[in-house]
Design a protein around this motif. Sequence first.
Motif, PDB file in Angstrom:
ATOM      1  N   ALA A 163       0.835  -1.205   0.000  1.00  0.00           N
ATOM      2  CA  ALA A 163       0.000   0.000   0.000  1.00  0.00           C
ATOM      3  C   ALA A 163       0.865   1.248   0.000  1.00  0.00           C
ATOM      4  CB  ALA A 163      -0.913  -0.003   1.208  1.00  0.00           C
ATOM      5  N   LEU A 202      -4.395   0.256   6.705  1.00  0.00           N
ATOM      6  CA  LEU A 202      -4.550   0.323   5.246  1.00  0.00           C
ATOM      7  C   LEU A 202      -5.564   1.386   4.869  1.00  0.00           C
ATOM      8  CD1 LEU A 202      -4.568  -3.428   4.192  1.00  0.00           C
ATOM      9  CD2 LEU A 202      -2.786  -1.755   3.780  1.00  0.00           C
ATOM     10  N   ALA A 233      -9.427  -2.363   2.373  1.00  0.00           N
ATOM     11  CA  ALA A 233      -9.148  -2.384   3.802  1.00  0.00           C
ATOM     12  C   ALA A 233     -10.431  -2.602   4.596  1.00  0.00           C
ATOM     13  CB  ALA A 233      -8.481  -1.080   4.211  1.00  0.00           C
TER      14      ALA A 233
END
Lengths: 499, 84, 121, 150, 492
Positions: free
Chosen positions: B22, C17, C44
């Motif tokens: 991410a 996230l 997420a």
Amino acid sequence: MGEATAITIILFVIFFPIVMTPILMSASGRSEKLRNILALLTSAITFIMVLTLYPFVVRGDIIQHTFFEILPNLEISIRLDVLSFSLTALASFIWFLCAIYSLDYMAEEHGGSRYYPVLIFTLGSCLGIFLAGDFFTLFVFFELMSLISYILVVHEETEEALKAGYKYLVMTIIGGLALFFGIIITFELGGTVSLGVGTIINEGSLLALLAFICFLIGFGMKAGMFPLHVWLPDAHPVAPSPASALLSGVMLKTGAYGLFRVIFNAFSIEVMQTSNWDIILGVLAVITILLGSAVALTQNDIKRRLAYSSVGQMGYVLLGLSILNENAITGTMFHIFSHAFMKSCLFLAAGAIIWKTGKRAISDLGGIGREMPFTMGCFSIAALAMIGIPPLNGFLSKWTLGLGALDANATIYVLVLLISSLLNALYYLPIIVPAFFEIVGEDHHGHALQFDVQDATPKMLASMVILAICTIIFGLSPINIPFDLSQMTSDFLLRGGLF
Amino acid sequence: MMTGVLTEILNGLLLLFLVVCAIAVAQIRDMLSAVIVFASFGLIMAIVWQQLSSPDVAMVEAALGTGVTTLLLIAAISKTRRTE
Amino acid sequence: MLIKIAHNYYYMVAILLFIIGMHTMLTHSNLIKKVIAMNIMDTAVFLLFVAVGYTYGGAAPIVTAPANEVLYVNPLPGSLMLTGIVVAVSITAYALSLIVKIYRFYGTVDYDEICLIRSQE
Amino acid sequence: MGTLENQIVRITSRLVAPFIQVYGIYVIIHGHLSPGGGFSGGAIFGASLVLVALSFNLEVGAKQISHDTASILESGGALGFVITGLVAIALGANFLANQSAGFPMGQTGQLFSAGAIFIITFFLGIKVASTIVTLFYNIIEGEDKSGDAH
Amino acid sequence: MGLTNHFPALILAILLGISFLSPILFRWVRKASAPALLLSLFLALVMAVYLLIQTTQVGEFSYYMGGWPPPWGIELKINLIRAYMLIVVLAVSLWIMVYALKDLEHELKTDVLGWYYTLYALVVASMAGMALTNDLFNLFVLMEICAISACAIISIKEDRACLEASFKYLILSAMGTGCFLLGVAMVYMVTGHMNYDLVNEYLPVAVEQYPNNMFAASALFIVAFGTKAALFPLHVWLPDAHASAPSPSSAMLSGLVIKIYAFGLFIVFYQIFPRSLLDSIPLNEIILWLSSMGIMFGSIFAMVQVDLKKMLAYSSIGQIGYVFLGIGLDDTIAMTGGFYHLLVHAIMKSMLFMCAGVIIYTTGIRQIKQLGGIGQVLPITMIAFTIGSASMIGIPGTGGLISKWYLALGALEIGRPIFVVIILASSLLNAIYYMPIIVNAFMQQEEFAYEVKAVPRQMLIPLIIGMIAIVFLGVFSRPVIVLLENGLQLFF
């Protein structure tokens, strides 16, 4: 006369002009003459119908009738008592005279097809204010009248008129919102806003003070009370003269009427006096009187001077409302009558002069009295009444007000009245005296003055003369219906004949 | 018992990898590389879901979240420009 | 505290996230990057959901034979997330088609540059 | 298609595409038995179509399924879903009801079982597959069609 | 079981069905597609009215999708407030569509019209679903559908401003739904349910055990619905999106779409959250102050706009603040006012956007200062504009006054006169920016300087209906108010 008949008449009086408005609009497409006659007839019929209510009121009866509820406890209702009747009769009478005057005056102006329907519609909504049975209905008609009369203010469509109109509009909306706020608080505190229950709010809490101030802003705005008068001197002069006469003569009174209702129905004299709110009103009234008169002195435009004079005169009305005893209320009521007669007459006369000569500046009007003797004669009578010369009605109203002030041991108010009369004299006499006595030939610039004009047309003269006669006969003459009505009103309001 | 611990470690590593991916997606300036990293992110996510006993979510993620999204992203990049 | 965190590490990672995704989405000016970040953000949340439904030692919720008593994982979050993923994909697709069209008008997919172009006009 | 345009990719994708498609159909029709279903199967099927278009060019892709066909199929699939739901009402049960509406349930574990779920999954598969193709065309062609995504 | 039992699902089925059918219809039987859409909207409206009547008789009732009761299946629930929302959504969207048919021919290319109908029906269907559903996840899905199709009816015009505005809206709305889903996850974590009633049943215990979790969830919900409904600091997407869209879309978005999210927040606060949560966190205070700031700043921003539609869009930010104010005041009277305003504003703002649409259609003008004297050439349109503005300001006789009355009364009821002042101040600001337009339109002396096309009758009739509706709501407000008061009693 039964109650049902009276209710029918009241409804008729309010809605007949409103219904006539679209008819007038469509008629103006066909023939101007038809339209004018219809407008005249409408106002005449309305006036006559209002008069038929007189016996009913003299008997001392009250009508309070609810039609339907918009919200719970918030209804559309009508009410007739002597206070409503006095103002209704006055308004329809002045309207009728202005309609006569308009016939000739508007013949050479543009936009008659807009003017007449609006004039008649305003009549309906104005009578609606006076005949409303609760504050909400009053508010509805008040807003309706204020917004529609905007069209009268900007009728000339000049830059100046639009500017004044915009100011008027914004102030009207501010006033309307303040009124709305006041009504909401009243509703919250009292659970109703009907005029038929007597005192709605019994104690002067902080919220109640807020409500009072809001009402004061809302109605005081319309009445030209001191810090909120700013729109008035701009808006009244730019309108066509008959409309100015109505704006100053009648529509200002809607504010005063509203304050009457606030003081006597929403609150009570006790609340006013124990919370010392009457002093607020009194101080504002004194400032309004002195300021209006003083500024009027400095104006050179005749209609502006008259408009400022209106500010000062409305101060008398507020003054009477702050004193709150029998003579003062009588004086206030009577001053509403007499100011309507005088100021309408003055505006109509001034309109006729401007219409004939095209001159608005006072310094240019020397010698006009010889060319237009009747017009100027009416003007003079009304102006003298304004100053308070004895046999005329202005004297009587000031006298009664002064008596009221003395009863309340407020000598200072008497002094204010005297000073204001002096100021009135100072700004009216310089119009009248040169008009008759200045030798026509040249003005102070050395230009030749040529008023090669006839006097005003008979129709215009008729309405002026009627008003001038009114100022005379409703002075010290023994038959004085307005004064009787005023006494009945004050009796009615103070003796608790409210319910 | 040992397998349980190993599974836990594997899960932890996968999650760590997710976070790394991410962040990498945010940092990489070449869009195509970013998309590829994102695709691997999606695949790891599918595995994580498999580990969480949700095979159908894993399957949809692999097909839609990774496959189709990546295809569409690549198509879009090919129509626009590649660098950030 | 640390034990608590260690115990809930799926949740922690999911939130982490989410924050990374949101941060990327709001700070990067590249439109495609925004879209990718949006996907990360959504994923997420899905992870959080699935982790909520997870039971330790539970089997995948597939019924093979009737009425055997196995501890199943809660299937509801999983099946709901299917819908979520499809929705996320469709938003992505739509956003991308918008980006392609925006690129055709401005010649760039960078929001700052677009603003610059607009302010110059 | 500058980035992917080379021979190896083309041959591989042409080779792989039928297998992916068969797998997609498998996933769709086994939706009620095993993991997967309309969403994933449709996506797999759609992805194979997109793959071909992406590795060759649009004409070849359009030969398999054109933009117009895809959008009609898309609407049709969704419509089928709604109609299945309405059929349940017509049969006297609630919207989208399954067993209570009298759809044949069959034997658990068999291919043709689970009543309406089977039908719904099938329509869903069509819908998703065609949607993905439409989306792809939308991005790649940039016609004046708006991005219509469900 | 008669067909009437299925009306809740049938409404959604019909709307979804027509949305999928219309591209096919448009391809093959072009003439039939628009009437089909109108017909189905009308049918849905009739069903909604039937549901309202039914719920006044039998009270609250539910419909289980697929026959599965709550813990498993999706539940649709009908009570007075929901039926009210449903009718508002369907009636206003039907009304806008009548107008849109003509306007769209002018604003859009012909081949995308079919898609427009699809998207329009989808927006309506998702809003109707949001009004009906009793399930958090279903709400999420519907929110996403609504967001995408709302973006699409903005971007369908395909000019630069539209695309950009639409993208901005899409990203922020995705953030909003992301937050919403996270909030739902938080709730699901502690309760294990998605159904509103079940969540409400388990939450009081959960709030005590996991207070932080619920704090986070409530914050996320506020951000989510605030973004979607353009609550003050989260409103940034709205002006561009609503101003650049085709006029019917603007009417739809400003009139209905932002409202339904306000309704969503209401449901979350008063149906899902237990009272103990609302008492322990000052959520209402947050909503109150944000909405007050929205009311003031929306109006202030609107004053400086030069583009007519942009001004109307900024005005929406202020007006949605009233609805949130009603929700935040936590008082039946104020909330009645808020919900009444929801209806009134749906009608008046849609009507104002329609007026703007007519002006653009006939003259192509968008700038406010070019509108001088337009009242002479477009009298009916400008009268409609006047009545709409009057209602915005709160002139007696229009619906706007009634909602303000109730909001103010509610604010006084709980002893917060400051909000009355805010309401009135904003009315004044409204007056300041609406009045000059009207005055210039009617009072300008010089002739209108632009070429004017004839206004089609199909565009005028909806305007006239709108005028009548606003005046009607201002005079005969009793039935609606009584309905709302009865409906809101369920939540207190």
